[in-house]
Scaffold this active site. Structure first.
Site, short mmCIF file in Angstrom:
data_model
loop_
_atom_site.label_atom_id
_atom_site.label_comp_id
_atom_site.label_asym_id
_atom_site.label_seq_id
_atom_site.Cartn_x
_atom_site.Cartn_y
_atom_site.Cartn_z
N SER A 1 1.01 -1.20 -0.17
CA SER A 1 -0.10 -0.03 -0.06
C SER A 1 0.91 1.24 0.18
O SER A 1 1.69 1.43 -0.90
CB SER A 1 -1.05 -0.01 1.18
N ASP B 220 -9.25 -6.40 -4.35
CA ASP B 220 -8.84 -5.03 -3.74
C ASP B 220 -9.94 -4.00 -3.85
O ASP B 220 -10.33 -3.44 -5.03
CB ASP B 220 -7.51 -4.69 -4.15
N HIS C 26 -7.74 -5.72 -0.05
CA HIS C 26 -6.65 -4.94 0.40
C HIS C 26 -6.08 -5.22 1.74
O HIS C 26 -6.45 -4.94 2.79
CB HIS C 26 -7.15 -3.34 0.38
#
Length: 284
Positions: free
Chosen positions: A103, A235, A263
């Site tokens: 991320s 995600d 995610h």
């Protein structure tokens, strides 16, 4: 893991933890926004180390045991968080390392690969998005996640441990898929994070409030490091097209799709294939 110690990095104290033999190729794990090193689970790190890698994980500023700033007033920029990656290598006496970021950590890894290519042996980019122009049209976050953010779930009382654990577990539930969301496991991990974090309010708020600062310029196709992209097909924050854009934009990058994953850190059922892929990618 060695239990963690504080190193001076770019004039501040950052907590670092290592596993494996320092003579082996190094993998530096870079967490996401507001994420302490605990999200890189001990066993995940140990398995990488057992594969002949020197594994380094650390707490970003405002997370875990690293330097803490007043909640709502981060004394650093996004560029400082990227500089901390290089500063961590300096503090450990490493010329270079394989950078594995998830991320926001994946965006920081891209920044370092552009600004300091000589320090980056390879990139592993997980659940992330192009940090510089890619030319690709990127899909928006899911409608469900957008609605959840729009509803502005109230922040917990930062003095109430149980309320913070409930809040962070609920937030994680929005990001992970039902198939791979293990509530008991997430709660246990979050409880550990709450117990070793200096200031939970600062850790939740400050990364998002920090200004960008002077980030590296360039394009995805300027990244020379061998790159492995690992991305969940479900995600909701950075839909799978973001992973495809990274893999398509960085020369010779390879893409490992995680079917049905959101995610989130690679879930335990995926560890064998993810760890094997990372070890192959970082062989030399």
């Amino acid at each position: 893991m060695d239990g963690g110690r504080i190193l001076e990095v770019n004039g501040v104290g950052l907590c670092v933890d290592t596993a494996g033999d320092a003579a082996d190729p190094a993998i530096l794990l870079i967490g996401g926004m507001g994420a302490s090193m605990d999200w890189w689970e001990d066993e995940f790190c140990q398995r990488l180390a057992a594969g002949g890698r020197f594994v380094i994980r650390y707490d970003h500023r405002d997370t875990g045991q690293s330097v803490s700033y007043p909640a709502g007033a981060p004394g650093y920029t996004g560029a400082d968080l990227a500089a901390d990656v290089v500063g961590m290598l300096d503090a450990l006496g490493r010329r270079s390392a394989h950078l594995a970021g998830i991320s926001m950590g994946g965006a920081l890894a891209q920044q370092v690969a552009l600004a300091h290519p000589e320090r980056v042996d390879s990139l592993v980019l997980m659940s992330t998005s192009p940090a510089v122009p890619s030319g690709a049209k990127l899909p928006p976050m899911s409608e469900e996640l957008r609605a959840w953010f729009a509803a502005e779930v109230p922040r917990p009382d930062w003095a109430e441990r149980a309320a913070i654990i409930d809040y962070l577990t609920g937030y994680e539930r929005q990001l992970e898929t039902a198939e791979y969301f293990d509530e008991a496991h997430v709660r246990g991990l979050v409880a550990r994070i709450v117990d070793r974090t200096r200031d939970m309010a600062a850790s939740v708020m400050n990364h998002a409030l920090a200004e960008e600062g002077a980030l590296a310029r360039g394009r995805l196709d300027d990244i020379a490091a061998p790159t492995l992209v690992i991305h969940g097909t479900a995600d909701p924050l950075f839909p799978f097209g973001h992973g495809e854009a990274l893999a398509g934009g960085i020369p010779r990058a390879r893409l490992l799709p995680l079917e049905g994953v959101g995610h989130q850190m690679p879930p335990r059922p995926w560890w064998p294939s993810v760890i094997a892929a990372i070890l192959r990618h970082t062989e030399g």
